[in-house]
Scaffold this active site. Sequence first.
Site, PDB file in Angstrom:
ATOM      1  N   GLU A  51       0.838  -1.210   0.000  1.00 38.29           N
ATOM      2  CA  GLU A  51       0.000   0.000   0.000  1.00 38.29           C
ATOM      3  C   GLU A  51       0.869   1.255   0.000  1.00 38.29           C
ATOM      4  O   GLU A  51       0.572   2.243  -0.669  1.00 38.29           O
ATOM      5  CB  GLU A  51      -0.916   0.027   1.238  1.00 38.29           C
ATOM      6  CG  GLU A  51      -1.975  -1.071   1.283  1.00 38.29           C
ATOM      7  CD  GLU A  51      -1.489  -2.392   1.882  1.00 38.29           C
ATOM      8  OE1 GLU A  51      -0.266  -2.626   1.896  1.00 38.29           O
ATOM      9  OE2 GLU A  51      -2.339  -3.187   2.319  1.00 38.29           O
ATOM     10  N   CYS A  67      -1.384  -0.314   7.684  1.00 38.67           N
ATOM     11  CA  CYS A  67      -1.836   0.048   6.331  1.00 38.67           C
ATOM     12  C   CYS A  67      -3.314   0.438   6.317  1.00 38.67           C
ATOM     13  O   CYS A  67      -3.730   1.298   5.523  1.00 38.67           O
ATOM     14  CB  CYS A  67      -1.572  -1.095   5.368  1.00 38.67           C
ATOM     15  SG  CYS A  67       0.183  -1.314   5.104  1.00 38.67           S
ATOM     16  N   ARG A  90      12.198 -23.405  -7.160  1.00 39.21           N
ATOM     17  CA  ARG A  90      13.292 -23.113  -6.223  1.00 39.21           C
ATOM     18  C   ARG A  90      13.219 -21.671  -5.753  1.00 39.21           C
ATOM     19  O   ARG A  90      13.557 -21.356  -4.623  1.00 39.21           O
ATOM     20  CB  ARG A  90      14.644 -23.316  -6.917  1.00 39.21           C
ATOM     21  CG  ARG A  90      15.147 -24.689  -6.746  1.00 39.21           C
ATOM     22  CD  ARG A  90      16.525 -24.821  -7.337  1.00 39.21           C
ATOM     23  NE  ARG A  90      16.692 -26.208  -7.754  1.00 39.21           N
ATOM     24  CZ  ARG A  90      17.620 -26.629  -8.579  1.00 39.21           C
ATOM     25  NH1 ARG A  90      18.484 -25.791  -9.090  1.00 39.21           N
ATOM     26  NH2 ARG A  90      17.692 -27.897  -8.901  1.00 39.21           N
ATOM     27  N   ARG A 115      19.630 -20.263 -11.357  1.00 38.62           N
ATOM     28  CA  ARG A 115      20.446 -19.810 -12.488  1.00 38.62           C
ATOM     29  C   ARG A 115      19.672 -18.932 -13.454  1.00 38.62           C
ATOM     30  O   ARG A 115      20.237 -18.176 -14.208  1.00 38.62           O
ATOM     31  CB  ARG A 115      20.979 -21.015 -13.271  1.00 38.62           C
ATOM     32  CG  ARG A 115      21.847 -21.910 -12.451  1.00 38.62           C
ATOM     33  CD  ARG A 115      22.391 -23.042 -13.271  1.00 38.62           C
ATOM     34  NE  ARG A 115      21.391 -24.040 -13.581  1.00 38.62           N
ATOM     35  CZ  ARG A 115      21.063 -25.044 -12.774  1.00 38.62           C
ATOM     36  NH1 ARG A 115      21.659 -25.166 -11.604  1.00 38.62           N
ATOM     37  NH2 ARG A 115      20.152 -25.928 -13.121  1.00 38.62           N
TER      38      ARG A 115
END
Length: 470
Positions: A122, A164, A270, A293
Amino acid sequence: VVSEQVKGFQNISHYSDYQPLLSSSRICERWDEQFLLSGLADVLSFLCEESSDANFFSMTKKLAADYFAVATKEYFMAMALILAHRNIQGSSPNPCVGCVYVKEGKVVGMGYTQSYGGLHAERHAYENVSSAQSLCGAEAYVSLEPCCHHYSWKSGQKITREPCAVFLHRLGISKVNVAILDPDQQVSGGGVQHLLDCGIAVQVGLLKQSAQRLLWRYILHRKRVKQGTKRNITIGLKWAQSLDGRLAAPSGQSQWISSPSSLIYSQWLRYVYDGVMVGAGTFINDRPALSLRHPFCVRKSVAKVKKIIFDPQFRTLRFDKFQDHYRHMKDNAEVYWIGRKDMSEEATKLARMQFPSEERHCVMSIWDPDQPLQHLFENDRFLQITSKSMSLLVEGGPRLHNMLIGADVVDFLHIVTAPLWLGGKHEVCPSGPVLPHDLDHPPYYSLIHHQRFGQDLLSEYAHTHHKTFL
Ligand SMILES: NC(=O)c1ccc[n+]([C@@H]2O[C@H](COP(=O)([O-])OP(=O)(O)OC[C@H]3O[C@@H](n4cnc5c(N)ncnc54)[C@H](OP(=O)(O)O)[C@@H]3O)[C@@H](O)[C@H]2O)c1
């Protein structure tokens, strides 16, 4: 209606109990379940770009426009959900959230949760509102309920911050659209209640299933924290198999089973899990790097992704090519070896042999084979190394998978089936010891998603305990 729901939310303890309340809400359910996941390839393709936030925001608009012909409420919420992807890794263990401010039908601000301890979505979206623009009367679309607590954490320190929900009220927002309520016990409907108390209109449940799918790690984590379970890490298994259900060829090779597009998905997994684990057999046979990678992974702080080798007898530390395999795996991530409790002397000797002194503490003799496997995930040292982690992806091999499924600690399965036949007697998944339960009560999983990656088929399952995702 919403106010009644909020009262209901405060009285329930299980996240799955939210479901009847949510489905009774006055929400628009014109949502397509496959929305975000089938769009994942698109999301990935632009996450790949080393793009600035401005570039990312315009891609978000374009992507959402591909799904929605007109600027409906779902269109704006879809943008918030796409924005949330931007920092899916960095925000952990906080949830990744997206926020869009809309005034007179036009998007005037977009943002997403900054890395752990940083700005919530926000506030970040507010920073991106053009300076001349007032948000008075604007609508907010947030993929998760705004918080109602007065602090957050940065580098282990408590920082006092305006909640918020209070912030949105101060901005003069007239309506807040929330995809799902926050299961965290400090919020649990409190943010929505605050907005309602301030006279702000609230709609809960817009694209809720997409938001649940995006936040599954967080939801399960907070559900377990609420239940007071010591093990609160979510465990997912991932493997690639042939049509005949084998994880490796008779030669032991397995790394080429799936296609390049499936491998990108593996990188994505991952990226979204906080840690990766493999068994000793896989470390020795495959020389895995377990690294991130792909360009979308290296964009953010990935050092947090821990690598764990489950090696009860520390046989990898006696393996003659240990140093070569270890160097292949070593990057800036932390690597740990977990083995049997009763082998601590042997483990100390082996660690002294293989590691310089500062790295020796990564060898942990903490597993008691006489105890149910779930005790491992409740062990204090395990909890210490995974204290900032909500989830662990176990990438094989089949014997380790079999053990975890047998112990019934697995929450999700991510299986890639490639169109080839490997044959041979061994390496069928799951292989290994007989599962410790009778056939009347096997661990049960429900299919939650499937998708093609070229010629490969991805199928994903959630444990039937997790009704939220089914
Ligand atoms: N296709 C794929 O997605 C994929 C992924 C990963 C690996 N693989 C393939 O899988 C093969 C390796 O898998 P694997 O099953 O041999 O090994 P693994 O699952 O990598 O390792 C199993 C580990 O768990 C331990 N373990 C298993 N069951 C146990 C039990 N009941 N009690 C105590 N310890 C137990 C083993 O102990 P010990 O050390 O005492 O044996 C070993 O350390 C390789 O050929 C690799 O290429 C394929």
